[in-house]
Design an enzyme around this catalytic site. Structure first.
Site, PDB file in Angstrom:
ATOM      1  N   GLU A   5     -10.391  -4.854 -21.062  1.00  0.00           N
ATOM      2  CA  GLU A   5      -9.154  -5.418 -21.614  1.00  0.00           C
ATOM      3  C   GLU A   5      -7.997  -4.972 -20.702  1.00  0.00           C
ATOM      4  O   GLU A   5      -7.728  -3.766 -20.595  1.00  0.00           O
ATOM      5  CB  GLU A   5      -8.925  -4.910 -23.045  1.00  0.00           C
ATOM      6  CG  GLU A   5      -9.932  -5.428 -24.053  1.00  0.00           C
ATOM      7  CD  GLU A   5     -11.303  -4.745 -23.948  1.00  0.00           C
ATOM      8  OE1 GLU A   5     -11.356  -3.585 -23.496  1.00  0.00           O
ATOM      9  OE2 GLU A   5     -12.312  -5.392 -24.300  1.00  0.00           O
ATOM     10  N   VAL A   6      -7.330  -5.962 -20.123  1.00  0.00           N
ATOM     11  CA  VAL A   6      -6.333  -5.677 -19.083  1.00  0.00           C
ATOM     12  C   VAL A   6      -5.218  -4.752 -19.594  1.00  0.00           C
ATOM     13  O   VAL A   6      -4.582  -5.031 -20.619  1.00  0.00           O
ATOM     14  CB  VAL A   6      -5.714  -7.001 -18.569  1.00  0.00           C
ATOM     15  CG1 VAL A   6      -4.636  -6.713 -17.518  1.00  0.00           C
ATOM     16  CG2 VAL A   6      -6.795  -7.894 -17.990  1.00  0.00           C
ATOM     17  N   ASP A   7      -5.031  -3.643 -18.869  1.00  0.00           N
ATOM     18  CA  ASP A   7      -3.961  -2.662 -19.130  1.00  0.00           C
ATOM     19  C   ASP A   7      -4.100  -1.933 -20.462  1.00  0.00           C
ATOM     20  O   ASP A   7      -3.122  -1.359 -20.962  1.00  0.00           O
ATOM     21  CB  ASP A   7      -2.564  -3.331 -19.065  1.00  0.00           C
ATOM     22  CG  ASP A   7      -2.210  -3.781 -17.655  1.00  0.00           C
ATOM     23  OD1 ASP A   7      -2.737  -3.200 -16.698  1.00  0.00           O
ATOM     24  OD2 ASP A   7      -1.419  -4.728 -17.527  1.00  0.00           O
TER      25      ASP A   7
ATOM     26  N   GLY B 199       0.790  -1.229   0.000  1.00  0.00           N
ATOM     27  CA  GLY B 199       0.000   0.000   0.000  1.00  0.00           C
ATOM     28  C   GLY B 199       0.821   1.277   0.000  1.00  0.00           C
ATOM     29  O   GLY B 199       0.361   2.308   0.508  1.00  0.00           O
TER      30      GLY B 199
ATOM     31  N   ARG C 209     -15.745 -15.270  -8.832  1.00  0.00           N
ATOM     32  CA  ARG C 209     -15.463 -13.869  -9.101  1.00  0.00           C
ATOM     33  C   ARG C 209     -16.685 -12.976  -8.912  1.00  0.00           C
ATOM     34  O   ARG C 209     -16.610 -11.907  -8.340  1.00  0.00           O
ATOM     35  CB  ARG C 209     -14.968 -13.714 -10.533  1.00  0.00           C
ATOM     36  CG  ARG C 209     -13.516 -13.432 -10.617  1.00  0.00           C
ATOM     37  CD  ARG C 209     -13.012 -13.434 -12.033  1.00  0.00           C
ATOM     38  NE  ARG C 209     -11.749 -14.145 -12.049  1.00  0.00           N
ATOM     39  CZ  ARG C 209     -10.589 -13.606 -11.680  1.00  0.00           C
ATOM     40  NH1 ARG C 209     -10.519 -12.355 -11.300  1.00  0.00           N
ATOM     41  NH2 ARG C 209      -9.479 -14.312 -11.697  1.00  0.00           N
TER      42      ARG C 209
ATOM     43  N   ASN D  17       1.461   3.055  -2.621  1.00  0.00           N
ATOM     44  CA  ASN D  17       0.717   4.006  -3.473  1.00  0.00           C
ATOM     45  C   ASN D  17      -0.499   4.560  -2.734  1.00  0.00           C
ATOM     46  O   ASN D  17      -0.841   5.735  -2.885  1.00  0.00           O
ATOM     47  CB  ASN D  17       0.311   3.345  -4.787  1.00  0.00           C
ATOM     48  CG  ASN D  17       1.473   3.288  -5.757  1.00  0.00           C
ATOM     49  OD1 ASN D  17       1.873   4.305  -6.292  1.00  0.00           O
ATOM     50  ND2 ASN D  17       2.031   2.103  -5.944  1.00  0.00           N
TER      51      ASN D  17
ATOM     52  N   GLU E 148       5.624   6.335  -9.359  1.00  0.00           N
ATOM     53  CA  GLU E 148       4.185   6.063  -9.189  1.00  0.00           C
ATOM     54  C   GLU E 148       3.619   6.917  -8.050  1.00  0.00           C
ATOM     55  O   GLU E 148       2.500   7.406  -8.130  1.00  0.00           O
ATOM     56  CB  GLU E 148       3.950   4.578  -8.869  1.00  0.00           C
ATOM     57  CG  GLU E 148       4.291   3.637 -10.007  1.00  0.00           C
ATOM     58  CD  GLU E 148       3.918   2.193  -9.665  1.00  0.00           C
ATOM     59  OE1 GLU E 148       4.816   1.429  -9.284  1.00  0.00           O
ATOM     60  OE2 GLU E 148       2.723   1.842  -9.767  1.00  0.00           O
TER      61      GLU E 148
ATOM     62  N   HIS F 179       0.266   1.205 -13.240  1.00  0.00           N
ATOM     63  CA  HIS F 179       1.002   0.074 -13.814  1.00  0.00           C
ATOM     64  C   HIS F 179       2.486   0.449 -13.870  1.00  0.00           C
ATOM     65  O   HIS F 179       2.820   1.540 -14.332  1.00  0.00           O
ATOM     66  CB  HIS F 179       0.469  -0.231 -15.223  1.00  0.00           C
ATOM     67  CG  HIS F 179       1.101  -1.445 -15.825  1.00  0.00           C
ATOM     68  ND1 HIS F 179       0.706  -2.721 -15.494  1.00  0.00           N
ATOM     69  CD2 HIS F 179       2.122  -1.577 -16.695  1.00  0.00           C
ATOM     70  CE1 HIS F 179       1.454  -3.588 -16.153  1.00  0.00           C
ATOM     71  NE2 HIS F 179       2.316  -2.928 -16.893  1.00  0.00           N
TER      72      HIS F 179
ATOM     73  N   SER G 100       2.562   4.110 -15.599  1.00  0.00           N
ATOM     74  CA  SER G 100       1.394   4.627 -16.323  1.00  0.00           C
ATOM     75  C   SER G 100       0.195   4.594 -15.389  1.00  0.00           C
ATOM     76  O   SER G 100      -0.096   3.565 -14.782  1.00  0.00           O
ATOM     77  CB  SER G 100       1.058   3.724 -17.523  1.00  0.00           C
ATOM     78  OG  SER G 100       2.197   3.522 -18.339  1.00  0.00           O
TER      79      SER G 100
ATOM     80  N   ASN H  95      -5.944   2.797 -12.511  1.00  0.00           N
ATOM     81  CA  ASN H  95      -4.947   1.854 -12.017  1.00  0.00           C
ATOM     82  C   ASN H  95      -3.557   2.437 -12.237  1.00  0.00           C
ATOM     83  O   ASN H  95      -3.352   3.256 -13.125  1.00  0.00           O
ATOM     84  CB  ASN H  95      -5.073   0.534 -12.799  1.00  0.00           C
ATOM     85  CG  ASN H  95      -4.088  -0.514 -12.340  1.00  0.00           C
ATOM     86  OD1 ASN H  95      -3.876  -0.714 -11.138  1.00  0.00           O
ATOM     87  ND2 ASN H  95      -3.453  -1.195 -13.281  1.00  0.00           N
TER      88      ASN H  95
ATOM     89  N   LEU I 211     -10.515  -7.526 -12.509  1.00  0.00           N
ATOM     90  CA  LEU I 211     -11.952  -7.285 -12.358  1.00  0.00           C
ATOM     91  C   LEU I 211     -12.676  -7.691 -13.644  1.00  0.00           C
ATOM     92  O   LEU I 211     -12.145  -7.514 -14.745  1.00  0.00           O
ATOM     93  CB  LEU I 211     -12.194  -5.804 -12.050  1.00  0.00           C
ATOM     94  CG  LEU I 211     -11.618  -5.330 -10.705  1.00  0.00           C
ATOM     95  CD1 LEU I 211     -11.598  -3.812 -10.633  1.00  0.00           C
ATOM     96  CD2 LEU I 211     -12.414  -5.916  -9.533  1.00  0.00           C
TER      97      LEU I 211
ATOM     98  N   ARG J 163      -6.221  -8.401  -8.248  1.00  0.00           N
ATOM     99  CA  ARG J 163      -7.311  -9.182  -8.821  1.00  0.00           C
ATOM    100  C   ARG J 163      -7.708  -8.548 -10.142  1.00  0.00           C
ATOM    101  O   ARG J 163      -7.784  -7.322 -10.236  1.00  0.00           O
ATOM    102  CB  ARG J 163      -8.560  -9.176  -7.930  1.00  0.00           C
ATOM    103  CG  ARG J 163      -8.396  -9.766  -6.574  1.00  0.00           C
ATOM    104  CD  ARG J 163      -8.130 -11.251  -6.573  1.00  0.00           C
ATOM    105  NE  ARG J 163      -9.233 -12.057  -7.044  1.00  0.00           N
ATOM    106  CZ  ARG J 163      -9.114 -13.339  -7.395  1.00  0.00           C
ATOM    107  NH1 ARG J 163      -7.935 -13.932  -7.359  1.00  0.00           N
ATOM    108  NH2 ARG J 163     -10.157 -14.034  -7.787  1.00  0.00           N
TER     109      ARG J 163
HETATM  110  C1  GRF Z   1       3.111  -1.007  -7.747  1.00  0.00           C
HETATM  111  O1  GRF Z   1       4.338  -0.963  -8.394  1.00  0.00           O
HETATM  112  C2  GRF Z   1       2.004  -1.257  -8.721  1.00  0.00           C
HETATM  113  O2  GRF Z   1       2.176  -0.630  -9.953  1.00  0.00           O
HETATM  114  C3  GRF Z   1       2.108  -2.744  -8.891  1.00  0.00           C
HETATM  115  O3  GRF Z   1       2.376  -3.238  -7.602  1.00  0.00           O
HETATM  116  C4  GRF Z   1       3.008  -2.228  -6.834  1.00  0.00           C
HETATM  117  C5  GRF Z   1       2.164  -1.979  -5.640  1.00  0.00           C
HETATM  118  O4  GRF Z   1       2.866  -1.381  -4.599  1.00  0.00           O
HETATM  119  N1  GRF Z   1       0.931  -3.281  -9.512  1.00  0.00           N
HETATM  120  P1  GRF Z   1       2.141  -0.815  -3.319  1.00  0.00           P
HETATM  121  O5  GRF Z   1       1.261  -1.908  -2.729  1.00  0.00           O
HETATM  122  O6  GRF Z   1       1.347   0.397  -3.695  1.00  0.00           O
HETATM  123  O7  GRF Z   1       3.275  -0.481  -2.392  1.00  0.00           O
END
Ligand code: GRF
Length: 199
Positions: free
Chosen positions: A152-154, A16, A69, A18, A183, A113, A145, A111, A97, A95
């Site tokens: 469609e994923v990403d 967590g 799911r 981010n 990020e 990435h 990003s 999201n 979605l 996960r």
């Molecule tokens: C991030 O790099 C995110 O892009 C990827 O997993 C990481 C998550 O880190 N999908 P955090 O849980 O926010 O520390």
């Protein structure tokens, strides 16, 4: 004049960091968002503690305790409906979605990435697999990003990207650390862009 705040639901699975970047941004008076709820699909995710420390409701919905799911996503939808949610921020949420769920929230799920989409995205491109692929491809530049989530994923529209150099001798860990630092800057910036209708 008080800033009108966008209500965020942040979905996590782990550390967590981010989420923390979003929580920290939201403490700024002029930041146009607040975190209304944090939901983890993994019990014990450290991000839940971060939320609790910040006085934010933190909910665990262990996907393993649902039969499928759609069951899990019904519970997610129901948890979200208890809060005033304008935007769902996936932040290390592990996960995928379903289209059914995503279509309930058109243009309201974003999201982060850890690579420069459209390269190095799609199913299987998560966590360290992304950085492994970037290094194996001999890329000289990587980054992150922030993008809208579509079925469609990403592949959803990119809101914002930040680049980092790939350096000689980089390991997955050194590259991942450089990318995730970006990020943490990009995610709050993208939320601000959406709140200010600049996305
Ligand atoms: C991030 O790099 C995110 O892009 C990827 O997993 C990481 C998550 O880190 N999908 P955090 O849980 O926010 O520390």
């Amino acid at each position: 004049m008080a800033v009108e705040k966008l209500n965020l639901a942040v979905l996590i699975s782990g550390n967590g960091s981010n989420l923390q970047a979003l929580i920290d941004a939201c403490t700024l008076l002029d930041f146009p968002a607040r975190v209304a709820v944090v939901i983890s699909n993994r019990p014990g995710a450290y991000g839940l503690e971060r939320a609790a420390k910040a006085g934010i409701p933190a909910i665990t919905l262990d996907h393993k305790s649902y039969t499928g799911r759609s069951d899990f996503e019904d519970a997610l939808q129901s948890a979200l409906s208890d809060y005033p949610v304008d935007l769902i921020c996936l932040a290390g949420f592990m996960r995928i979605l379903t289209a059914d769920f995503i279509n309930r929230w058109p243009n309201k799920i974003i999201n982060t990435h850890p690579a420069l989409l459209p390269k190095f995205g799609g199913k299987g491109m998560y966590g360290e697999h992304v950085h492994t692929a970037v290094l194996a491809a001999g890329e000289r530049i990587s980054g992150c990003s922030i993008h809208y989530v579509i079925p469609e994923v990403d592949q959803g529209p990119v809101i914002l990207q930040k680049t980092v150099p790939v350096e000689d001798g980089d390991s997955i860990e050194t590259l991942a650390a450089r990318v995730i630092a970006q990020e943490h800057i990009a995610y709050p910036e993208a939320v601000r862009m959406i709140a200010e209708k600049r996305a």
